[in-house]
Design an enzyme around this catalytic site. Structure first.
Site, PDB file in Angstrom:
ATOM      1  N   ALA A  12       8.199  -7.337   0.264  1.00  0.00           N
ATOM      2  CA  ALA A  12       8.347  -8.171  -0.933  1.00  0.00           C
ATOM      3  C   ALA A  12       7.220  -7.961  -1.933  1.00  0.00           C
ATOM      4  O   ALA A  12       7.198  -8.594  -2.981  1.00  0.00           O
ATOM      5  CB  ALA A  12       8.431  -9.643  -0.541  1.00  0.00           C
ATOM      6  N   ARG A  17       1.525  -0.194  -8.247  1.00  0.00           N
ATOM      7  CA  ARG A  17       0.852   1.100  -8.408  1.00  0.00           C
ATOM      8  C   ARG A  17       1.831   2.287  -8.443  1.00  0.00           C
ATOM      9  O   ARG A  17       1.466   3.391  -8.817  1.00  0.00           O
ATOM     10  CB  ARG A  17      -0.176   1.299  -7.287  1.00  0.00           C
ATOM     11  CG  ARG A  17      -1.507   0.628  -7.598  1.00  0.00           C
ATOM     12  CD  ARG A  17      -2.449   0.685  -6.423  1.00  0.00           C
ATOM     13  NE  ARG A  17      -2.066  -0.233  -5.355  1.00  0.00           N
ATOM     14  CZ  ARG A  17      -2.603  -0.226  -4.142  1.00  0.00           C
ATOM     15  NH1 ARG A  17      -3.525   0.643  -3.834  1.00  0.00           N
ATOM     16  NH2 ARG A  17      -2.203  -1.103  -3.234  1.00  0.00           N
ATOM     17  N   GLN A  73      11.059 -13.900  -0.073  1.00  0.00           N
ATOM     18  CA  GLN A  73       9.777 -14.569  -0.287  1.00  0.00           C
ATOM     19  C   GLN A  73       9.746 -14.913  -1.780  1.00  0.00           C
ATOM     20  O   GLN A  73       9.821 -14.026  -2.625  1.00  0.00           O
ATOM     21  CB  GLN A  73       8.624 -13.624   0.060  1.00  0.00           C
ATOM     22  CG  GLN A  73       7.252 -14.265  -0.131  1.00  0.00           C
ATOM     23  CD  GLN A  73       6.116 -13.237  -0.089  1.00  0.00           C
ATOM     24  OE1 GLN A  73       6.314 -12.039  -0.250  1.00  0.00           O
ATOM     25  NE2 GLN A  73       4.895 -13.734   0.127  1.00  0.00           N
ATOM     26  N   GLY A 140      -8.440  -3.659   5.682  1.00  0.00           N
ATOM     27  CA  GLY A 140      -9.056  -4.765   6.389  1.00  0.00           C
ATOM     28  C   GLY A 140      -9.819  -4.213   7.592  1.00  0.00           C
ATOM     29  O   GLY A 140      -9.375  -3.259   8.220  1.00  0.00           O
ATOM     30  N   ASN A 226       1.269   3.509  -1.538  1.00  0.00           N
ATOM     31  CA  ASN A 226       1.106   2.580  -2.656  1.00  0.00           C
ATOM     32  C   ASN A 226       1.259   3.254  -4.012  1.00  0.00           C
ATOM     33  O   ASN A 226       1.463   2.580  -5.008  1.00  0.00           O
ATOM     34  CB  ASN A 226      -0.272   1.913  -2.590  1.00  0.00           C
ATOM     35  CG  ASN A 226      -0.462   1.176  -1.267  1.00  0.00           C
ATOM     36  OD1 ASN A 226       0.213   0.211  -0.987  1.00  0.00           O
ATOM     37  ND2 ASN A 226      -1.360   1.684  -0.434  1.00  0.00           N
ATOM     38  N   ALA A 362      32.921  38.955  -6.043  1.00  0.00           N
ATOM     39  CA  ALA A 362      31.794  38.563  -6.904  1.00  0.00           C
ATOM     40  C   ALA A 362      32.320  37.982  -8.206  1.00  0.00           C
ATOM     41  O   ALA A 362      33.274  38.497  -8.780  1.00  0.00           O
ATOM     42  CB  ALA A 362      30.927  39.779  -7.188  1.00  0.00           C
TER      43      ALA A 362
HETATM   44  C1  UD1 Z   1      -2.848  -4.867   4.120  1.00  0.00           C
HETATM   45  C2  UD1 Z   1      -3.715  -5.670   5.086  1.00  0.00           C
HETATM   46  C3  UD1 Z   1      -4.970  -4.845   5.421  1.00  0.00           C
HETATM   47  C4  UD1 Z   1      -4.579  -3.514   5.993  1.00  0.00           C
HETATM   48  C5  UD1 Z   1      -3.647  -2.777   5.028  1.00  0.00           C
HETATM   49  C6  UD1 Z   1      -3.094  -1.539   5.689  1.00  0.00           C
HETATM   50  C7  UD1 Z   1      -3.434  -8.066   4.696  1.00  0.00           C
HETATM   51  C8  UD1 Z   1      -3.993  -9.272   4.056  1.00  0.00           C
HETATM   52  N1  UD1 Z   1      -4.109  -6.932   4.523  1.00  0.00           N
HETATM   53  O1  UD1 Z   1      -3.527  -4.767   2.902  1.00  0.00           O
HETATM   54  O2  UD1 Z   1      -5.762  -5.526   6.367  1.00  0.00           O
HETATM   55  O3  UD1 Z   1      -5.710  -2.729   6.259  1.00  0.00           O
HETATM   56  O4  UD1 Z   1      -2.524  -3.609   4.675  1.00  0.00           O
HETATM   57  O5  UD1 Z   1      -2.393  -0.746   4.777  1.00  0.00           O
HETATM   58  O6  UD1 Z   1      -2.428  -8.154   5.377  1.00  0.00           O
HETATM   59  N2  UD1 Z   1       3.862  -7.938   1.037  1.00  0.00           N
HETATM   60  C9  UD1 Z   1       4.838  -8.890   0.890  1.00  0.00           C
HETATM   61  N3  UD1 Z   1       4.541 -10.037   0.227  1.00  0.00           N
HETATM   62  C10 UD1 Z   1       3.314 -10.287  -0.296  1.00  0.00           C
HETATM   63  C11 UD1 Z   1       2.321  -9.295  -0.154  1.00  0.00           C
HETATM   64  C12 UD1 Z   1       2.630  -8.137   0.530  1.00  0.00           C
HETATM   65  O7  UD1 Z   1       5.963  -8.711   1.355  1.00  0.00           O
HETATM   66  O8  UD1 Z   1       3.137 -11.356  -0.859  1.00  0.00           O
HETATM   67  C13 UD1 Z   1       4.193  -6.681   1.734  1.00  0.00           C
HETATM   68  C14 UD1 Z   1       4.151  -5.472   0.848  1.00  0.00           C
HETATM   69  O9  UD1 Z   1       5.440  -5.205   0.319  1.00  0.00           O
HETATM   70  C15 UD1 Z   1       3.696  -4.378   1.774  1.00  0.00           C
HETATM   71  C16 UD1 Z   1       2.864  -5.106   2.824  1.00  0.00           C
HETATM   72  O10 UD1 Z   1       3.210  -6.466   2.738  1.00  0.00           O
HETATM   73  O11 UD1 Z   1       4.780  -3.757   2.419  1.00  0.00           O
HETATM   74  C17 UD1 Z   1       1.363  -4.918   2.637  1.00  0.00           C
HETATM   75  O12 UD1 Z   1       0.958  -5.473   1.423  1.00  0.00           O
HETATM   76  P1  UD1 Z   1      -0.222  -4.855   0.566  1.00  0.00           P
HETATM   77  O13 UD1 Z   1      -0.411  -5.703  -0.618  1.00  0.00           O
HETATM   78  O14 UD1 Z   1       0.054  -3.408   0.338  1.00  0.00           O
HETATM   79  O15 UD1 Z   1      -1.445  -5.056   1.560  1.00  0.00           O
HETATM   80  P2  UD1 Z   1      -2.826  -4.294   1.520  1.00  0.00           P
HETATM   81  O16 UD1 Z   1      -3.670  -4.857   0.422  1.00  0.00           O
HETATM   82  O17 UD1 Z   1      -2.590  -2.850   1.541  1.00  0.00           O
HETATM   83 CA    CA Z   2      -0.557  -1.457   1.320  1.00  0.00          CA
END
Ligand code: UD1
Ligand code: CA
Length: 452
Positions: A12, A17, A73, A140, A226, A362
């Site tokens: 979601a 990016r 969501q 993380g 991303n 051909a």
């Molecule tokens: C996340 C992790 C981080 C980890 C990294 C690995 C958290 C807080 N952080 O960070 O520890 O090292 O992934 O790549 O979990 N998504 C939703 N709804 C939201 C936000 C995100 O569905 O509100 C989904 C996104 O579509 C995506 C995934 O969750 O598929 C990860 O979200 P993203 O924002 O990319 O997390 P990172 O900042 O990369």
């Molecule tokens: Ca990510």
């Protein structure tokens, strides 16, 4: 018998990016939308159910999850909030819940299986797949003391000591199904990004006296996608795996780095593939087939012992029979070539059926389109179509019939008949010599006139 797992796929996020109108998880990799790879990988763990979490109005993403349900969501408040949106769809589930990201298509079933097994074995409330990152800055950090995973600290919230940790969160998390509701509801957003972090489930479980573990995997699997640059990196990684699997199964590749496969490409043993060949989705190739350099094949079946290319294009809906030869600059679209048929040079065969052993010369074109609709060309067995012929569909050429070179065929040709669809040749003896003499004389006279 162990209880089956449930899988929650988070998809979601805004995906800003990518700078795209297409949702991130639908961008293709190896011919499949990204999220289909994730579904394929988690599917190998035979989960009791799979739940997608999508953004409002993301109907195309919901369709990619089908037949699995997708919950919405409402606002992108973070991964913890996203996982919480799936709780309703997890009602009645008792076993472990595996939470994965829709933008991490390279995570293997094997790694996820190891994580689930480790969680079951140690009765962990929360388990995380971690990896040693060359550059930990976007991830993380997994804070481990004495073999115990204590917490996960997001990059933006990490202090100097935590920032120096290179053991990182892949995003793949396994949570005890009996505890997941309480843990997710306890997550708060008092952090640098004002987001509900799924990663806080670790510290919350610890605080409640539960066991939490980290299982290490390989960085290559956990590269999230991303941006477009990361999409290209992911594509290369997937292609490396697909090529390696094909070669291990008995396929020869002259230059594997230049062969582009789809996730569902089916290549039998003893298929041989030259350089610069691309497979789109939906191709199966039987054994003994040789595909020479620079071919593009999509949505087609290639029968045993066929010879394809170089420079052939085989488009969706084509069925190439055993021992068929398709040569350079031949394009097939929705065309069936029966056993032993040949089209060796420069031809377009669309919406056609070519009988056994027939030879297509051909420059043959199946004229299948009249500007409005598509029409079929049907050629019987043992027919011969001379070079540079146009077969204006709908049209049939009978068994054993012969179409003479340069013909435009607009009427059916019966079995065994010979069709001439061209002007009859007229030959004038000496006419060329005479013409040349006349022209030469005229040119000389004009030159003379100019001098005066
Ligand atoms: C996340 C992790 C981080 C980890 C990294 C690995 C958290 C807080 N952080 O960070 O520890 O090292 O992934 O790549 O979990 N998504 C939703 N709804 C939201 C936000 C995100 O569905 O509100 C989904 C996104 O579509 C995506 C995934 O969750 O598929 C990860 O979200 P993203 O924002 O990319 O997390 P990172 O900042 O990369
Ligand atoms: Ca990510």
């Amino acid at each position: 018998m162990t209880t089956p797992i449930a899988v929650v796929v988070l998809a979601a996020g805004a995906g800003t990016r990518m700078k795209s109108t297409l949702p991130k998880v639908l961008h293709p990799l190896a011919g499949w939308p990204m999220v289909r790879h994730v579904l394929d990988n988690v599917g190998r763990l035979r989960p009791g159910r799979i739940v997608g979490v999508i953004a409002p109005g993301a109907d195309a993403v919901a369709a990619a999850f089908a037949p699995h349900p997708a919950v919405v969501q409402k606002r992108p408040l973070g991964t913890g909030d996203a996982a919480k949106a799936a709780l309703g769809a997890l009602k009645g589930h008792r076993g472990p819940v595996l939470v994965v990201f829709g933008d991490a298509p390279l995570v293997t079933a094997e790694s996820m299986r190891r994580l689930v097994a480790a969680c079951r074995r140690s009765r962990a409330a929360v388990g995380v797949l971690g990896f040693k990152a060359r550059d930990p800055s976007p991830y993380g950090r997994l804070i481990v003391h004495g073999g115990v995973l204590e917490k996960i600290v997001e990059s933006k919230d990490a202090n100097a000591v935590e920032k120096a940790v290179d053991f990182c969160n892949s995003g793949v998390m396994c949570i005890d199904g009996a505890l997941i509701g309480g843990l997710l509801r306890a997550i708060r957003n008092n952090n640098a990004k004002r987001e509900f972090y799924l990663t806080d489930a670790v510290a919350l479980a610890r605080a409640a006296g539960h066991r939490t573990i980290a299982v290490e995997g390989d960085e290559e699997e956990f590269q999230g996608i991303n941006s477009r640059a990361e999409l290209a990196v992911g594509e290369r990684a997937l292609q490396r795996r697909l090529r390696a699997a094909a070669m291990a199964a008995g396929v020869t590749m002259t230059d594997p780095d230049t062969v582009w496969l789809a996730a569902d490409t089916r290549l039998s043993p003893d298929v041989s593939i030259g350089p610069c060949v691309r497979f789109g989705p939906g191709v199966s190739v039987a054994s003994g087939v040789q595909i020479k350099a620079f071919c593009d094949i999509e949505g087609a079946r290639i029968g045993r012992g066929a010879l394809i290319g170089p420079f052939a294009r085989i488009r969706p809906g084509s069925d190439v029979g055993e021992e068929v030869h398709i040569g350079n600059f031949v394009e097939l679209k929705a065309t069936r070539m029966a056993r032993g048929a040949k089209a060796n040079h420069l031809a377009y065969l669309g919406d056609s059926a070519i009988g056994q052993r027939s030879n297509i010369g051909a420059g043959t074109i199946a004229v299948n389109y009249d500007g409005y609709g598509k029409h079929r060309t049907v050629i019987g067995a043992d027919a011969f179509v001379g070079s540079n012929s146009s077969l204006v569909a709908p049209v049939r050429v009978g068994r054993g019939a012969n179409v003479t070179a340069g013909s435009v065929i607009t009427e059916d040709v019966p079995d065994g008949a010979m069709a001439f669809g061209r002007a009859r040749q007229v030959t004038k003896k000496g006419r060329a010599t005479a013409l040349r003499a006349k022209l030469k004389e005229r040119a000389a006279a004009a030159k003379q006139a100019k001098k005066k």
